[in-house]
Design an enzyme around this catalytic site. Structure first.
Site, PDB file in Angstrom:
ATOM      1  N   ALA A   1      -6.216 -10.325 -51.456  1.00 22.57           N
ATOM      2  CA  ALA A   1      -6.263  -8.880 -51.199  1.00 22.57           C
ATOM      3  C   ALA A   1      -4.932  -8.336 -50.697  1.00 22.57           C
ATOM      4  O   ALA A   1      -4.852  -7.214 -50.236  1.00 22.57           O
ATOM      5  CB  ALA A   1      -7.367  -8.577 -50.189  1.00 22.57           C
TER       6      ALA A   1
ATOM      7  N   SER B   1      -2.271 -11.715 -47.100  1.00 21.24           N
ATOM      8  CA  SER B   1      -1.705 -13.042 -46.780  1.00 21.24           C
ATOM      9  C   SER B   1      -2.734 -14.047 -46.286  1.00 21.24           C
ATOM     10  O   SER B   1      -2.511 -14.739 -45.287  1.00 21.24           O
ATOM     11  CB  SER B   1      -0.594 -12.929 -45.734  1.00 21.24           C
ATOM     12  OG  SER B   1       0.439 -12.178 -46.248  1.00 21.24           O
TER      13      SER B   1
ATOM     14  N   ASP C   1       5.383 -13.237 -45.038  1.00 24.92           N
ATOM     15  CA  ASP C   1       3.976 -13.479 -44.695  1.00 24.92           C
ATOM     16  C   ASP C   1       3.843 -14.543 -43.614  1.00 24.92           C
ATOM     17  O   ASP C   1       3.120 -14.375 -42.626  1.00 24.92           O
ATOM     18  CB  ASP C   1       3.189 -13.920 -45.925  1.00 24.92           C
ATOM     19  CG  ASP C   1       3.287 -12.910 -47.049  1.00 24.92           C
ATOM     20  OD1 ASP C   1       3.765 -11.795 -46.788  1.00 24.92           O
ATOM     21  OD2 ASP C   1       2.893 -13.249 -48.175  1.00 24.92           O
TER      22      ASP C   1
ATOM     23  N   GLU D   1       8.643  -3.521 -49.108  1.00 25.09           N
ATOM     24  CA  GLU D   1       7.823  -4.345 -50.007  1.00 25.09           C
ATOM     25  C   GLU D   1       8.671  -4.909 -51.142  1.00 25.09           C
ATOM     26  O   GLU D   1       9.471  -4.171 -51.743  1.00 25.09           O
ATOM     27  CB  GLU D   1       6.677  -3.488 -50.562  1.00 25.09           C
ATOM     28  CG  GLU D   1       5.438  -4.275 -50.905  1.00 25.09           C
ATOM     29  CD  GLU D   1       4.750  -4.858 -49.658  1.00 25.09           C
ATOM     30  OE1 GLU D   1       5.055  -6.010 -49.294  1.00 25.09           O
ATOM     31  OE2 GLU D   1       3.916  -4.157 -49.073  1.00 25.09           O
ATOM     32  N   HIS D   2       8.475  -6.192 -51.396  1.00 30.15           N
ATOM     33  CA  HIS D   2       9.240  -6.923 -52.417  1.00 30.15           C
ATOM     34  C   HIS D   2      10.736  -6.897 -52.104  1.00 30.15           C
ATOM     35  O   HIS D   2      11.563  -6.837 -53.009  1.00 30.15           O
ATOM     36  CB  HIS D   2       8.961  -6.380 -53.829  1.00 30.15           C
ATOM     37  CG  HIS D   2       7.626  -6.836 -54.351  1.00 30.15           C
ATOM     38  ND1 HIS D   2       7.417  -8.112 -54.814  1.00 30.15           N
ATOM     39  CD2 HIS D   2       6.431  -6.192 -54.447  1.00 30.15           C
ATOM     40  CE1 HIS D   2       6.143  -8.228 -55.196  1.00 30.15           C
ATOM     41  NE2 HIS D   2       5.522  -7.092 -54.967  1.00 30.15           N
TER      42      HIS D   2
HETATM   43  C1  GLA Z   1       3.900 -11.580 -51.140  1.00 30.47           C
HETATM   44  C2  GLA Z   1       4.940 -12.605 -50.716  1.00 30.47           C
HETATM   45  C3  GLA Z   1       5.911 -12.019 -49.699  1.00 30.47           C
HETATM   46  C4  GLA Z   1       6.474 -10.681 -50.176  1.00 30.47           C
HETATM   47  C5  GLA Z   1       5.360  -9.763 -50.651  1.00 30.47           C
HETATM   48  C6  GLA Z   1       5.894  -8.488 -51.284  1.00 30.47           C
HETATM   49  O1  GLA Z   1       3.068 -11.274 -50.062  1.00 30.47           O
HETATM   50  O2  GLA Z   1       4.341 -13.750 -50.191  1.00 30.47           O
HETATM   51  O3  GLA Z   1       6.931 -12.938 -49.430  1.00 30.47           O
HETATM   52  O4  GLA Z   1       7.449 -10.871 -51.156  1.00 30.47           O
HETATM   53  O5  GLA Z   1       4.522 -10.388 -51.610  1.00 30.47           O
HETATM   54  O6  GLA Z   1       6.600  -7.746 -50.344  1.00 30.47           O
END
Ligand code: GLA
Length: 390
Positions: free
Chosen positions: A129, A132, A178, A34-35
């Site tokens: 939420a 995506s 996403d 994540e991130h």
């Molecule tokens: C959002 C962004 C993704 C990703 C996530 C965190 O969904 O669109 O590209 O960075 O946050 O992992």
């Protein structure tokens, strides 16, 4: 009436003819990583069985007309009006319409043929939420314009074009995860993507576990600002670390050992953000061997560590997400629980022993409601295929 019949029906009522085509593009849940996508890291999402459904046909007019069923709003725009973020009657585009307009802009910028279209779309991906919903809208329109334009690109290339819409038209500097998951999803599989090389493969979800998604019902606020700030902090950390490690291009290139040695040279906040990224990439590297060895306990532990890191170092959690993961962790059959997506609200993802999944979902919803007074949505989710015509 099925959802698909409903969409067909609404198209007919709106445009007085049958839709020429129908497509769907799913939301996604991220299991680990994540991130890190905008830090060239590894991510492990899956497309989910909630999607945007679109019915469409070429338009005889010069403008495209699009109805968002969920909003009950209709817009009309051309490539010329979207460059000023407005419609053909000069009124501003509503927020939701920036996604289809952004896709039209991105495809035209790349020199692809973009035809005027009549379309209606509906979504069962909850908005804001962390699943995506916006990437699903973008991918649905990307696939629709591909169909009408008569050109064919690989799903990854389509994902990159949709990401460009999000980054440069909508203005969120998101990574590729996403749109990739929505474009490339595979039924029953997790997707392991290297965000630097864009190479990816599928990993089997062990047959003994279920993915449970739990929506806190808390919606994120000011997300894009906070998101872009996190990204800027990572870039600042890279710039500062380059004084000691001149060969690095992103946090992907920094080992945990080097980071431990060099963190003292970073300002506190950039140091915390960068530590999350460096350690999260290391965790995601362990995902494949743990899954291959069938070590779901280890995999669940990585998910739990990820949540703590997102909460304490990356600071993108909120009390409701922490409550949801704490309750999940105390329930029988739960291997791992963490917030999923950008954070600041939205959903948690839980890896649960299949035979406990129903009981787990009911107990989690009940206890969360008792503690917070909020009625959550908790459901078992199955990895689905990516964007497709049907
Ligand atoms: C959002 C962004 C993704 C990703 C996530 C965190 O969904 O669109 O590209 O960075 O946050 O992992």
């Amino acid at each position: 009436m099925t959802r698909i019949d409903q969409i067909r029906q609404i198209f007919k009522e709106t445009f007085s003819c049958e839709p020429a085509y129908m497509a769907r593009a799913p939301g996604r849940v991220n299991i680990l990583g994540e991130h890190v996508d905008y830090n060239d890291g590894l991510v492990l999402p899956a497309a989910i069985d909630r999607a945007v459904y679109i019915a469409f046909a070429p338009a005889k007019t010069r403008h495209s007309s699009i109805l968002a069923v969920n909003m009950n709003q209709r817009v009309a725009f051309t490539p010329a009006t979207i460059s000023t973020r407005s419609q053909i009657d000069s009124t501003p585009l509503p927020d939701w319409a920036r996604y289809p307009a952004g896709v039209m802009w991105s495809l035209s910028e790349s020199g692809l043929k973009v035809c005027a279209m009549n379309a209606i779309f509906a979504s069962d991906v909850p908005i804001g939420a962390g699943l995506s919903s916006s990437a699903a809208v973008e991918m649905a329109f990307t696939v629709a314009w591909q169909t009408l334009g008569g050109w064919t690109l690989s799903p990854m290339r389509l994902a990159l074009l949709a990401q460009k819409a999000e980054n440069e038209y909508v203005g969120v500097k998101s990574g590729i995860m996403d749109q990739f998951a929505s474009a490339c999803g595979v039924e029953g599989k997790l997707l392991l993507l290297d965000c630097r090389s864009l190479e990816w493969k599928t990993l089997a979800l062990p047959s003994s576990v279920s993915i449970v998604i739990a929506d806190t019902t808390v919606r994120r606020k000011l997300t894009s600002g906070e998101y872009n700030k996190r990204r800027a902090a990572c870039e600042e950390a890279v710039r500062l670390l380059q004084q000691y490690l001149p060969e690095i291009e992103s946090l992907r290139d920094v080992s945990v050992e080097d980071f431990n040695r060099l963190e003292k040279n970073l300002p506190r906040e950039a140091g915390m953000r960068a530590r999350h990224v460096v350690e999260e990439i290391a965790r995601t590297r362990q995902a494949e061997p743990s899954l291959e060895a069938g070590d779901i306990r280890m995999f669940g532990k990585l998910m739990n560590e990820c949540h703590v890191s997102l909460r304490d170092l990356y600071e993108v959690s909120c009390p409701e997400l922490d409550t949801m993961t704490r309750i999940a962790g105390s329930l029988e059959g739960c291997y791992g629980a963490r917030l999923t997506g950008a954070g600041f609200g939205g959903c948690t993802v839980n890896l649960v022993e299949k035979s406990f999944a129903e009981k787990f979902s009911t107990a989690l919803a009940k206890r969360y409601e008792e503690e917070t007074g909020l009625a959550p949505q908790v459901y078992i989710s199955h990895p689905s295929n990516g964007a497709e015509m049907f």
